[in-house]
Design a protein around this motif. Structure first.
Motif, PDB file in Angstrom:
ATOM      1  N   ALA A 100       0.825  -1.204   0.000  1.00  0.00           N
ATOM      2  CA  ALA A 100       0.000   0.000   0.000  1.00  0.00           C
ATOM      3  C   ALA A 100       0.859   1.253   0.000  1.00  0.00           C
ATOM      4  O   ALA A 100       0.600   2.201  -0.751  1.00  0.00           O
ATOM      5  N   LYS A 101       1.894   1.249   0.823  1.00  0.00           N
ATOM      6  CA  LYS A 101       2.754   2.425   0.923  1.00  0.00           C
ATOM      7  C   LYS A 101       3.503   2.687  -0.382  1.00  0.00           C
ATOM      8  O   LYS A 101       3.460   3.803  -0.930  1.00  0.00           O
ATOM      9  N   VAL A 102       4.164   1.652  -0.890  1.00  0.00           N
ATOM     10  CA  VAL A 102       5.012   1.838  -2.071  1.00  0.00           C
ATOM     11  C   VAL A 102       4.186   2.121  -3.314  1.00  0.00           C
ATOM     12  O   VAL A 102       4.416   3.103  -4.028  1.00  0.00           O
ATOM     13  N   MET A 103       3.195   1.277  -3.600  1.00  0.00           N
ATOM     14  CA  MET A 103       2.443   1.421  -4.831  1.00  0.00           C
ATOM     15  C   MET A 103       1.534   2.651  -4.826  1.00  0.00           C
ATOM     16  O   MET A 103       1.435   3.365  -5.823  1.00  0.00           O
ATOM     17  N   GLU A 104       0.861   2.905  -3.716  1.00  0.00           N
ATOM     18  CA  GLU A 104      -0.037   4.056  -3.675  1.00  0.00           C
ATOM     19  C   GLU A 104       0.726   5.368  -3.761  1.00  0.00           C
ATOM     20  O   GLU A 104       0.339   6.276  -4.509  1.00  0.00           O
ATOM     21  N   GLN A 105       1.817   5.482  -3.016  1.00  0.00           N
ATOM     22  CA  GLN A 105       2.597   6.716  -3.075  1.00  0.00           C
ATOM     23  C   GLN A 105       3.215   6.894  -4.451  1.00  0.00           C
ATOM     24  O   GLN A 105       3.279   8.010  -4.974  1.00  0.00           O
ATOM     25  N   LEU A 106       3.680   5.801  -5.028  1.00  0.00           N
ATOM     26  CA  LEU A 106       4.265   5.879  -6.366  1.00  0.00           C
ATOM     27  C   LEU A 106       3.248   6.415  -7.367  1.00  0.00           C
ATOM     28  O   LEU A 106       3.556   7.308  -8.170  1.00  0.00           O
ATOM     29  N   LEU A 107       2.029   5.894  -7.333  1.00  0.00           N
ATOM     30  CA  LEU A 107       0.998   6.322  -8.281  1.00  0.00           C
ATOM     31  C   LEU A 107       0.555   7.755  -8.032  1.00  0.00           C
ATOM     32  O   LEU A 107       0.287   8.502  -8.976  1.00  0.00           O
ATOM     33  N   ILE A 143      11.995  10.486  -5.924  1.00  0.00           N
ATOM     34  CA  ILE A 143      10.823  10.658  -6.801  1.00  0.00           C
ATOM     35  C   ILE A 143       9.973  11.845  -6.374  1.00  0.00           C
ATOM     36  O   ILE A 143       9.270  12.434  -7.207  1.00  0.00           O
ATOM     37  N   ILE A 144      10.037  12.238  -5.096  1.00  0.00           N
ATOM     38  CA  ILE A 144       9.333  13.439  -4.646  1.00  0.00           C
ATOM     39  C   ILE A 144      10.052  14.685  -5.158  1.00  0.00           C
ATOM     40  O   ILE A 144       9.428  15.620  -5.672  1.00  0.00           O
ATOM     41  N   ILE A 145      11.375  14.703  -5.032  1.00  0.00           N
ATOM     42  CA  ILE A 145      12.158  15.835  -5.538  1.00  0.00           C
ATOM     43  C   ILE A 145      11.993  15.962  -7.045  1.00  0.00           C
ATOM     44  O   ILE A 145      11.936  17.069  -7.593  1.00  0.00           O
ATOM     45  N   LEU A 146      11.892  14.835  -7.714  1.00  0.00           N
ATOM     46  CA  LEU A 146      11.730  14.799  -9.164  1.00  0.00           C
ATOM     47  C   LEU A 146      10.576  15.686  -9.621  1.00  0.00           C
ATOM     48  O   LEU A 146      10.651  16.360 -10.653  1.00  0.00           O
ATOM     49  N   ASP A 147       9.519  15.706  -8.838  1.00  0.00           N
ATOM     50  CA  ASP A 147       8.336  16.500  -9.183  1.00  0.00           C
ATOM     51  C   ASP A 147       8.612  17.987  -9.083  1.00  0.00           C
ATOM     52  O   ASP A 147       7.897  18.791  -9.697  1.00  0.00           O
TER      53      ASP A 147
END
Length: 237
Positions: A100-107, A143-147
């Protein structure tokens, strides 16, 4: 989008449902045509996106579908050790909280990206995480910084990386001033890359004209920036 749980689960299935026949160059496909390919239509995440919209896909859903495909194709094309891939798959299947943590945050983060290039970089970073080259904290931080960065910032960071790699391995990482040495105007990118921890400023430099002074771009890439380049920007992962 409707049914977030189904979307998450379908994306997880897609990671391990490699479509070897997907040979089209997705970067060249316009958003309106991204779902015309019959192979694409059968990828679980795409089927879920289509099923969640009853009156046809809007531009936002089409854009999200294309970004998902770009991420998946990069992930599939990355060199991931079979043992590490099986370990990742096993954890996703056995640890619902982790999934839930990895996939939901990724999406959620993928949905925020405007530039499609960022989806490709995310695919490389995810592959590096699976390969145990990036831990969970590092993966999400990147991936957060990427945004928050521009695509041009990645090109500037790569310039610092490539120039640094030219130095002897036994020398300290040097400060570089591309504006002074090569006449390239990169002040805005340098400021953003410093803010997010990829570049270090030369605190010894004396500023005579504030931020407009070319001396202020004198920077060096640090270990955080080098790691991002090697696992997110380089061609091979």
């Amino acid at each position: 989008m409707k049914n977030q749980l189904e979307l998450r689960d379908s994306f997880t299935r897609s990671l391990f449902n490699e479509s070897k026949d997907l040979n089209i160059d997705l970067s060249e496909v316009v958003i309106d045509n991204v779902l015309e390919n019959e192979i694409v239509k059968e990828i679980p995440i795409v089927k879920s996106i289509v099923a969640a919209t009853n009156i046809g896909l809007r531009i936002k859903e089409r854009h999200f579908a294309k970004k998902s495909l770009l991420l998946l194709k990069q992930f599939w094309n990355s060199s991931i050790a079979e043992e590490e891939l099986n370990k990742f798959k096993s954890r996703l299947n056995s640890d619902p909280k982790y999934t839930a943590k990895v996939m939901e945050q990724l999406l959620i983060i993928l949905d925020r990206y405007i530039e499609e290039e960022k989806a490709v970089i995310m695919g490389k970073l995810l592959a590096s995480h699976v390969n145990d080259k990036l831990n969970e904290e590092e993966f999400f931080e990147y991936i957060i910084i990427l945004d928050q960065l521009y695509v041009t910032d990645f090109k500037v960071l790569r310039m610092y990386y490539d120039k640094t790699m030219e130095f002897e391995s036994n020398t300290h990482i040097k400060f570089i001033n591309f504006e002074k040495d090569e006449g390239i105007k990169i002040n805005s990118s340098v400021q953003r890359l410093r803010t997010h921890g990829f570049l270090d400023r030369n605190n010894a430099a004396k500023l005579s004209g504030g931020l407009k002074d070319s001396v202020d771009v004198e920077s060096r890439i640090n270990s955080f920036g080098i790691k991002f380049c090697e696992y997110g920007l380089l061609e091979e992962v």
